[in-house]
Motif scaffolding. Structure first.
Motif, PDB file in Angstrom:
ATOM      1  N   ASP A 196       0.662  -1.189  -0.084  1.00 46.72           N
ATOM      2  CA  ASP A 196      -0.121   0.044   0.202  1.00 46.72           C
ATOM      3  C   ASP A 196       0.896   1.295  -0.037  1.00 46.72           C
ATOM      4  OD1 ASP A 196      -2.252  -1.404  -0.023  1.00 46.72           O
ATOM      5  OD2 ASP A 196      -2.476  -1.537   2.074  1.00 46.72           O
ATOM      6  N   THR A 197       1.801   1.252   1.067  1.00 46.74           N
ATOM      7  CA  THR A 197       2.688   2.675   0.857  1.00 46.74           C
ATOM      8  C   THR A 197       3.496   2.586  -0.186  1.00 46.74           C
ATOM      9  OG1 THR A 197       3.049   2.092   3.294  1.00 46.74           O
ATOM     10  CG2 THR A 197       4.835   3.351   2.169  1.00 46.74           C
ATOM     11  N   MET A 198       4.015   1.399  -0.905  1.00 46.59           N
ATOM     12  CA  MET A 198       4.868   1.498  -2.390  1.00 46.59           C
ATOM     13  C   MET A 198       3.961   2.125  -3.444  1.00 46.59           C
ATOM     14  SD  MET A 198       6.965  -1.412  -4.099  1.00 46.59           S
ATOM     15  CE  MET A 198       5.353  -2.387  -4.422  1.00 46.59           C
ATOM     16  N   PHE A 199       2.765   1.842  -3.424  1.00 49.94           N
ATOM     17  CA  PHE A 199       1.698   2.377  -4.467  1.00 49.94           C
ATOM     18  C   PHE A 199       1.037   3.821  -4.224  1.00 49.94           C
ATOM     19  CE2 PHE A 199       1.284  -2.095  -5.794  1.00 49.94           C
ATOM     20  CZ  PHE A 199       1.380  -1.725  -7.255  1.00 49.94           C
ATOM     21  N   GLY A 200       1.259   4.261  -2.931  1.00 47.22           N
ATOM     22  CA  GLY A 200       0.933   5.485  -2.562  1.00 47.22           C
ATOM     23  C   GLY A 200      -0.595   5.858  -2.446  1.00 47.22           C
ATOM     24  N   ALA A 201      -1.129   6.807  -2.498  1.00 46.77           N
ATOM     25  CA  ALA A 201      -2.475   7.050  -2.639  1.00 46.77           C
ATOM     26  C   ALA A 201      -3.080   7.072  -4.065  1.00 46.77           C
ATOM     27  CB  ALA A 201      -2.549   8.626  -2.145  1.00 46.77           C
ATOM     28  N   ALA A 202      -2.230   6.596  -4.837  1.00 49.17           N
ATOM     29  CA  ALA A 202      -2.847   6.622  -6.192  1.00 49.17           C
ATOM     30  C   ALA A 202      -3.482   5.328  -6.321  1.00 49.17           C
ATOM     31  CB  ALA A 202      -1.518   6.368  -7.479  1.00 49.17           C
TER      32      ALA A 202
ATOM     33  N   ARG B 183      13.312  -3.877 -11.772  1.00 46.66           N
ATOM     34  CA  ARG B 183      12.742  -2.890 -12.927  1.00 46.66           C
ATOM     35  C   ARG B 183      11.452  -3.369 -12.918  1.00 46.66           C
ATOM     36  NH1 ARG B 183      16.488  -4.786 -15.952  1.00 46.66           N
ATOM     37  NH2 ARG B 183      15.150  -6.478 -16.715  1.00 46.66           N
ATOM     38  N   THR B 184      11.048  -4.420 -12.877  1.00 46.85           N
ATOM     39  CA  THR B 184       9.666  -4.950 -13.160  1.00 46.85           C
ATOM     40  C   THR B 184       8.608  -4.192 -12.336  1.00 46.85           C
ATOM     41  OG1 THR B 184      10.235  -7.113 -13.935  1.00 46.85           O
ATOM     42  CG2 THR B 184       8.094  -6.775 -13.480  1.00 46.85           C
ATOM     43  N   LEU B 185       8.807  -4.463 -10.946  1.00 45.40           N
ATOM     44  CA  LEU B 185       8.258  -3.739  -9.869  1.00 45.40           C
ATOM     45  C   LEU B 185       8.078  -2.106 -10.175  1.00 45.40           C
ATOM     46  CD1 LEU B 185       9.297  -5.799  -6.812  1.00 45.40           C
ATOM     47  CD2 LEU B 185       7.244  -5.869  -8.027  1.00 45.40           C
ATOM     48  N   ALA B 186       9.263  -1.513 -10.398  1.00 41.76           N
ATOM     49  CA  ALA B 186       9.130  -0.017 -10.692  1.00 41.76           C
ATOM     50  C   ALA B 186       8.314   0.084 -11.816  1.00 41.76           C
ATOM     51  CB  ALA B 186      10.715   0.476 -11.063  1.00 41.76           C
ATOM     52  N   GLU B 187       8.279  -0.576 -12.883  1.00 46.75           N
ATOM     53  CA  GLU B 187       7.446  -0.477 -14.051  1.00 46.75           C
ATOM     54  C   GLU B 187       6.054  -0.346 -13.698  1.00 46.75           C
ATOM     55  OE1 GLU B 187       8.489  -3.123 -16.988  1.00 46.75           O
ATOM     56  OE2 GLU B 187      10.320  -2.021 -17.663  1.00 46.75           O
TER      57      GLU B 187
ATOM     58  N   ARG C  14       1.033   3.077 -12.292  1.00 40.48           N
ATOM     59  CA  ARG C  14      -0.115   3.181 -11.702  1.00 40.48           C
ATOM     60  C   ARG C  14       0.022   4.618 -10.449  1.00 40.48           C
ATOM     61  NH1 ARG C  14       0.132  -1.459 -13.054  1.00 40.48           N
ATOM     62  NH2 ARG C  14      -1.950  -2.855 -13.347  1.00 40.48           N
ATOM     63  N   THR C  15       1.227   5.049 -10.365  1.00 39.72           N
ATOM     64  CA  THR C  15       1.225   6.259  -9.648  1.00 39.72           C
ATOM     65  C   THR C  15       1.677   7.495 -10.299  1.00 39.72           C
ATOM     66  OG1 THR C  15       3.513   5.788  -9.085  1.00 39.72           O
ATOM     67  CG2 THR C  15       1.851   4.823  -7.715  1.00 39.72           C
ATOM     68  N   GLY C  16       2.313   7.324 -11.684  1.00 40.12           N
ATOM     69  CA  GLY C  16       2.825   8.506 -12.231  1.00 40.12           C
ATOM     70  C   GLY C  16       4.087   8.974 -12.059  1.00 40.12           C
ATOM     71  N   LEU C  17       4.834   8.101 -11.366  1.00 42.56           N
ATOM     72  CA  LEU C  17       6.079   8.459 -10.814  1.00 42.56           C
ATOM     73  C   LEU C  17       7.121   8.145 -12.052  1.00 42.56           C
ATOM     74  CD1 LEU C  17       6.213   7.074  -7.240  1.00 42.56           C
ATOM     75  CD2 LEU C  17       6.111   9.596  -7.816  1.00 42.56           C
ATOM     76  N   THR C  18       8.253   8.818 -11.642  1.00 48.83           N
ATOM     77  CA  THR C  18       9.189   8.374 -12.901  1.00 48.83           C
ATOM     78  C   THR C  18      10.022   7.012 -12.553  1.00 48.83           C
ATOM     79  OG1 THR C  18      11.118   9.596 -11.731  1.00 48.83           O
ATOM     80  CG2 THR C  18       9.931  11.029 -13.225  1.00 48.83           C
TER      81      THR C  18
ATOM     82  N   ARG D 195      13.135   3.692  -6.197  1.00 42.63           N
ATOM     83  CA  ARG D 195      13.722   4.049  -4.879  1.00 42.63           C
ATOM     84  C   ARG D 195      12.421   3.761  -3.969  1.00 42.63           C
ATOM     85  NH1 ARG D 195      15.926   8.701  -7.288  1.00 42.63           N
ATOM     86  NH2 ARG D 195      14.045  10.070  -7.233  1.00 42.63           N
ATOM     87  N   ARG D 196      11.263   3.674  -4.463  1.00 46.66           N
ATOM     88  CA  ARG D 196      10.191   3.144  -3.590  1.00 46.66           C
ATOM     89  C   ARG D 196      10.239   1.711  -3.369  1.00 46.66           C
ATOM     90  NH1 ARG D 196       3.887   5.841  -4.167  1.00 46.66           N
ATOM     91  NH2 ARG D 196       4.424   7.688  -3.639  1.00 46.66           N
ATOM     92  N   VAL D 197      10.756   1.244  -4.821  1.00 45.35           N
ATOM     93  CA  VAL D 197      10.735  -0.464  -4.568  1.00 45.35           C
ATOM     94  C   VAL D 197      11.866  -0.806  -3.648  1.00 45.35           C
ATOM     95  CG1 VAL D 197      11.244  -2.440  -5.881  1.00 45.35           C
ATOM     96  CG2 VAL D 197       9.804  -0.739  -6.855  1.00 45.35           C
ATOM     97  N   ASP D 198      13.112  -0.047  -3.620  1.00 43.26           N
ATOM     98  CA  ASP D 198      14.065  -0.233  -2.490  1.00 43.26           C
ATOM     99  C   ASP D 198      13.475  -0.183  -1.343  1.00 43.26           C
ATOM    100  OD1 ASP D 198      15.885  -1.161  -4.567  1.00 43.26           O
ATOM    101  OD2 ASP D 198      16.631   1.059  -4.879  1.00 43.26           O
ATOM    102  N   GLN D 199      12.953   0.865  -0.906  1.00 41.89           N
ATOM    103  CA  GLN D 199      12.359   1.087   0.284  1.00 41.89           C
ATOM    104  C   GLN D 199      11.261  -0.054   0.772  1.00 41.89           C
ATOM    105  OE1 GLN D 199      13.294   3.263   2.723  1.00 41.89           O
ATOM    106  NE2 GLN D 199      12.057   2.278   4.052  1.00 41.89           N
TER     107      GLN D 199
END
Length: 299
Positions: free
Chosen positions: A151-157, A211-215, A220-224, A230-234
């Motif tokens: 949930d935190t990785m996807f944020g509020a999107a 790379r797959t998780l970041a894509e 789904r969040t609009g992040l680069t 960085r979100r995936v690492d955290q």
């Protein structure tokens, strides 16, 4: 003079009296069920959504103590009943009689565990779990542990849903499209959970997995891509901590359960031996304590 061999009165017969064993086992199971129900009620009374009325540490401490005390007390009573209800034997020494009484206590312990296992299997809907189902259950528990991390990785999107107010869009088609979007998002979350659990099992997140998780996160969040990585690492770091916490809790529960059951075995053996001794000595069984009143000397 030839030696005289005395033949026991019950030669060839079984020394196990299952009626006494079943009586003790059923009594132990009933007492355990009642005490565990009472303990659950006490635990729920100590946990509340309001912080000022919630005592989670106290509830956890009581839960551990209660989980150990209930089997001991239950098997004490069940073992004593089995030893007391069994017939007396005149063809054995006192040491042999004590051993046989203790074995009846052990059988009460085994029967109580068997009844508890059968009830647990019926509650979960299956009597036997294969290695594959056990592994699947473990992965499911880990997936639940990392759910907040996802949930935190996807944020509020949230996934983009079709505009149901657009002119010319039939309500049925809009609803069907919304369902498809929800299913796709659920599938994506399941894949993310599987990937994080697999990476946690390996102890590291590979470049392809990252790379797959970041894509997925970026879509789904609009992040680069860099921000999503960085979100995936955290998320991987937090997920490892969550899985480790879940593992430690499972180990603690298993150790407490094994300790309680082993002490319950000793309690059933000891109580059955005492029940047999009270039976042979015709010591009356008392359910209440009697006190002798003391007289006060006149002033």
């Amino acid at each position: 003079m030839a030696d005289v061999v005395t033949t026991p009165a019950r030669a060839g017969g079984s020394y196990v009296e299952w009626s006494a064993v079943f009586a003790g086992g059923l009594a132990a199971s009933a007492i355990s069920f009642v005490l565990l129900t009472a303990g659950a009620a006490v635990g729920l009374s100590l946990v509340s959504p309001y912080g000022a009325e919630s005592y989670p540490k106290t509830a956890a401490t009581i839960a551990v103590f209660w989980s150990i005390a209930v089997p001991i007390l239950s098997f004490l009573v069940g073992g004593y009943i089995a030893g007391r209800m069994r017939h007396a034997w005149a063809d054995a020494s006192s040491e042999e009689v004590q051993f046989r009484d203790g074995m009846h206590g052990l059988l009460v312990w085994a029967l109580g565990i068997f009844i508890a296992a059968m009830l647990a299997a019926m509650a979960t809907g299956g009597a036997v779990r294969t290695g594959t189902s056990v592994a699947s259950g473990a992965m499911s528990n880990e997936s639940v542990a990392i759910a907040p991390v996802i949930d935190t990785m996807f944020g509020a999107a949230t996934p983009a849903l079709p505009n149901t107010e657009a002119p010319g869009t039939p309500p049925a088609a809009a609803a069907e499209a919304g369902v498809r979007a929800s299913v796709l998002d659920a599938d994506a979350r399941a894949m993310v959970a599987r990937t994080l659990v697999a990476a946690a099992g390996e102890g590291k997140l590979s470049a392809a997995q990252k790379r797959t998780l970041a894509e997925i996160v970026s879509a789904r969040t609009g992040l680069t891509q860099a921000e999503a990585e960085r979100r995936v690492d955290q998320a991987f770091t937090d997920g490892m901590e969550a899985i480790e916490t879940t593992r430690e809790a499972a180990v603690l529960v298993a150790l407490v359960t094994v300790t309680a059951l082993l002490i319950g075995l000793l309690a059933a053996w000891y109580a059955a031996k005492n029940g047999g001794r009270h039976r042979d000595a015709n010591i009356p069984a008392r359910l209440v304590l009697s006190f002798t009143p003391t007289r006060r000397s006149p002033l």
